[in-house]
Design an enzyme around this catalytic site. Structure first.
Site, PDB file in Angstrom:
ATOM      1  N   THR B 144       0.838  -1.200   0.000  1.00  0.00           N
ATOM      2  CA  THR B 144       0.000   0.000   0.000  1.00  0.00           C
ATOM      3  C   THR B 144       0.874   1.251   0.000  1.00  0.00           C
ATOM      4  O   THR B 144       1.961   1.263   0.592  1.00  0.00           O
ATOM      5  CB  THR B 144      -0.941   0.027   1.224  1.00  0.00           C
ATOM      6  OG1 THR B 144      -1.415   1.372   1.432  1.00  0.00           O
ATOM      7  CG2 THR B 144      -0.229  -0.406   2.482  1.00  0.00           C
ATOM      8  N   SER B 179      -1.046   2.960  10.576  1.00  0.00           N
ATOM      9  CA  SER B 179      -1.979   2.118  11.342  1.00  0.00           C
ATOM     10  C   SER B 179      -1.312   0.758  11.527  1.00  0.00           C
ATOM     11  O   SER B 179      -0.328   0.441  10.853  1.00  0.00           O
ATOM     12  CB  SER B 179      -3.307   1.932  10.601  1.00  0.00           C
ATOM     13  OG  SER B 179      -3.129   1.053   9.494  1.00  0.00           O
ATOM     14  N   TYR B 181      -2.480  -1.930  10.536  1.00  0.00           N
ATOM     15  CA  TYR B 181      -2.595  -2.576   9.226  1.00  0.00           C
ATOM     16  C   TYR B 181      -1.460  -2.130   8.295  1.00  0.00           C
ATOM     17  O   TYR B 181      -0.778  -2.962   7.699  1.00  0.00           O
ATOM     18  CB  TYR B 181      -3.949  -2.251   8.582  1.00  0.00           C
ATOM     19  CG  TYR B 181      -3.881  -2.273   7.075  1.00  0.00           C
ATOM     20  CD1 TYR B 181      -3.740  -3.477   6.388  1.00  0.00           C
ATOM     21  CD2 TYR B 181      -3.891  -1.090   6.328  1.00  0.00           C
ATOM     22  CE1 TYR B 181      -3.625  -3.489   5.005  1.00  0.00           C
ATOM     23  CE2 TYR B 181      -3.784  -1.107   4.950  1.00  0.00           C
ATOM     24  CZ  TYR B 181      -3.647  -2.302   4.290  1.00  0.00           C
ATOM     25  OH  TYR B 181      -3.516  -2.323   2.934  1.00  0.00           O
ATOM     26  N   HIS B 182      -1.281  -0.826   8.164  1.00  0.00           N
ATOM     27  CA  HIS B 182      -0.218  -0.361   7.274  1.00  0.00           C
ATOM     28  C   HIS B 182       1.138  -0.892   7.743  1.00  0.00           C
ATOM     29  O   HIS B 182       2.008  -1.227   6.933  1.00  0.00           O
ATOM     30  CB  HIS B 182      -0.206   1.172   7.218  1.00  0.00           C
ATOM     31  CG  HIS B 182      -1.376   1.764   6.494  1.00  0.00           C
ATOM     32  ND1 HIS B 182      -2.437   2.336   7.149  1.00  0.00           N
ATOM     33  CD2 HIS B 182      -1.661   1.860   5.174  1.00  0.00           C
ATOM     34  CE1 HIS B 182      -3.330   2.770   6.247  1.00  0.00           C
ATOM     35  NE2 HIS B 182      -2.882   2.493   5.046  1.00  0.00           N
ATOM     36  N   LYS B 185       1.906  -4.289   6.430  1.00  0.00           N
ATOM     37  CA  LYS B 185       2.389  -4.293   5.049  1.00  0.00           C
ATOM     38  C   LYS B 185       3.874  -3.934   4.997  1.00  0.00           C
ATOM     39  O   LYS B 185       4.620  -4.443   4.142  1.00  0.00           O
ATOM     40  CB  LYS B 185       1.593  -3.291   4.203  1.00  0.00           C
ATOM     41  CG  LYS B 185       0.131  -3.662   4.008  1.00  0.00           C
ATOM     42  CD  LYS B 185      -0.047  -4.772   2.966  1.00  0.00           C
ATOM     43  CE  LYS B 185      -1.502  -4.934   2.574  1.00  0.00           C
ATOM     44  NZ  LYS B 185      -1.728  -5.974   1.554  1.00  0.00           N
TER      45      LYS B 185
END
Lengths: 412, 412
Positions: B144, B179, B181-182, B185
């Site tokens: 991302t 975050s 989530y980020h 990644k």
């Protein structure tokens, strides 16, 4: 200061817990003894006969009148961690409680996944627990110099000012870790920085070099306090292993050319660095990074220093170059900054002949516990799975040589 | 080309699987349907009534004669993953099979830990499986643009040349994810780069921007092929949510000032980028990074574009600034490079009025499924735990307005 040492039964953790206790801090240890379990699983043991933690702590209390509270549990279990921190209310948490061996993480997929999940989840739990239960508490987290890899530019302490296309910013230093273990520390570093930013936590990420030595002022008080001294390929660190190899007459095993250069420090500096970090906490919202080492050496330099020291003790120490089991540059630029801890008062113990001497004499003292089969690398980075086979132990050195060494601690 | 799409039942995954199949590739989908499960857990649903995957695939076969093989399972289960890849022997693996919502990862500790463990372990398993079973296979991994954060310098594609103290190196671009989530990644990216280096794997890490749209040429063939169109605060992406808000007469909800600038792309470009990456594989040992987006906009720019388009459809669309639930800069420099996919032949679909129009008309068509309670953010980055409360749905818009919209698809 009220300080909790997570992983306080391990090599650096135990030495740190004692040092902090000796300096008058209120110390608690949280440990799940996984480090001892891994020794059983790998079929190896520390050179030194370490005692159960309860015995260690009792001896410390008997000798000094100082109490170290022990709480047994796993920080990947959030309920355990949260209830423990709620009870202890520490002002600083020193976090050693991770799987810390690169070769261990490279054995196979399961060990890689275990290392990353164990380390990342433990640290995430800790960040959430601090946020929920003691948001002013200072997290002192052990990272590693191995997070940086070996870039062709100077390594700064955590952050680097980058000028690019006419603009400038201070950004996290780019990371090029060299094993699934080192990667887990990079993941932690990113998670910690984020938590400081969104929650205003305070953290110091200590990118530690390769630690050598086993004795500290506190550990020397009594043999019951003896610290780990690992020499096996998985958990042994390079200088410690070389000293033990030289002491028992085994060739000093250098991986490849030996031009791999890393930062090193004496365990007596590790314990002091931790106290310095605790006494000078990061600000709220700050994720501070210190490079925690005192000198840089190539592996071959270390081997040659050990060889010289061994020869002075009358021991022949051949240097043997093994095919490199790791994937790493064998010759490279290396200039890593490490002034922040010095600025805060660290007085380094530089690597000396007397230290090498002392390590070799410890090795000679516990020679019966040396298993030379554990010197040789069996974990190759290139393989997706490595089977560590139990090899038959070969006698460590000729008897006359050992008798000489045992007599008068090998000095001439 | 023989291509496996992991997460092929999701928003980008399904559109990609169809596109690759339409282009003549042999496509298989591996999915565990967790995306559908999370909708149930969160009490939300996609605007569009998506059909079971078996039905989707059957319709595709009936329409085109092309078969897409479906394998159900979880890639965090290595035995499942390894046996599946051994059977399929893919030449490319497109990896969408991760938890991909930032707010989901910020709900509380359990969601943060789940996101990082799920994503990191899935990708680690994939790296080991490729190494063991199909080492020549090209991994096309969805990352991302959020990995980079918002640095005050230009964002390059994965790597940056740094000159520092008179020396120079090309290093991984520093990451400042926003975050848990980020962060997952970013962890993946480091793990993949390492695996390419030690094992000679080939990988393309696609740092994708915010995807908008729901239709592709293939999906438009039949309503049974309809794709997800998420608008809820957790899984909805910003442009899609704004279009649905405007379509049903709800204020367009901008977080904070709306100066947050990000890269965006049309889902028709997502599917094309994936094929381009597959057709131009990375070399052995190469971990290539492409920034996969076509245009940059601030959130407020997007809101204003949607507002304008809505007004042309006769709908009043008020812009409402909400207290920002995320911790992010609301005004910042943003200049991210994205030329590598263009160089390989991508012809972008730039954001147009007709696209916005089409999205709003889809929203109007499925207006009965809109639950406006799901528009508002309930996950605040500053809280260590967020309780998402079920709010009562309020009528989306006045009846006359909706009747107008339904008649002639709201055009004037």
């Amino acid at each position: 200061m009220n300080i909790s040492v997570l992983g306080g039964d391990g090599y650096c953790g135990w030495a740190t817990a004692l040092h902090l206790s000796a300096r008058g801090h209120k110390v608690s240890i949280i440990d799940n003894f996984s480090r001892r379990l891994w020794d059983y699983q790998l079929g190896v043991q520390t050179l030194t006969p370490i005692r159960p933690l309860t015995e260690r702590v009792k001896t410390w209390r008997d000798l000094t009148g100082k109490n170290i509270e022990v709480i047994t549990g796993d920080i990947t279990d959030y309920e355990f961690l949260a209830s423990t921190l709620a009870t202890l209310s520490p002002e600083s948490i020193v976090h050693f409680a991770e799987q810390r061996s690169a070769p261990y993480s490279m054995i196979d997929r399961q060990h890689a996944v275990f290392t990353q999940v164990n380390n990342v989840v433990g640290t995430l739990n800790l960040l959430f627990a601090i946020r929920e239960l003691c948001p002013d508490c200072h997290l002192v987290k052990l990272g590693t110099m191995g997070e940086y890899g070996t870039p062709n530019i100077d390594i700064e302490e955590g952050y680097i000012t980058i000028e690019h296309n006419g603009r400038k910013d201070v950004l996290p230093y780019p990371k090029q870790p060299g094993s699934f273990y080192h990667l887990s520390k990079v993941h932690d570093s990113h998670n910690i920085l984020f938590a400081c930013r969104i929650w205003g936590l305070r953290a110091t990420d200590l990118n530690q070099g390769v630690v050598y030595g086993t004795l500290t002022d506190e550990i020397e008080l009594d043999e019951t306090l003896i610290n780990r001294f690992d020499y096996d390929e998985v958990f042994g660190t390079v200088l410690n292993r070389f000293c033990i190899q030289a002491a028992v007459g085994h060739p000093i095993t250098v991986y490849g050319k030996g031009g791999q250069t890393r930062g090193y420090l004496d365990i007596r500096d590790t314990v002091r660095c931790i106290e310095i970090a605790c006494l000078n906490p990061a600000a709220r919202g700050e994720c501070r990074v210190f490079n925690q080492f005192t000198e840089s050496f190539s592996v071959l330099q270390i081997a040659e220093m050990v060889q010289t020291a061994a020869q002075k003790l009358g021991r022949k120490a051949e240097i043997q170059h093994l095919p490199p089991p790791r994937v790493e540059l064998e010759e490279h630029y290396y200039n890593a900054k490490h002034s922040k801890l010095i600025d805060l008062g660290l007085k380094p113990h530089y690597l000396s002949e007397s230290l090498l001497d002392s390590l070799m004499n410890i090795a000679i003292r516990y020679r019966d516990r040396v298993d030379t089969a554990n010197f040789l690398p069996q974990v190759n980075w290139r393989n997706p799975r490595n089977e560590r086979r139990r090899q038959e132990s070969v006698p460590a050195a000729s008897e006359p040589e050992m008798a000489l060494a045992a007599d008068g601690q090998g000095r001439r």
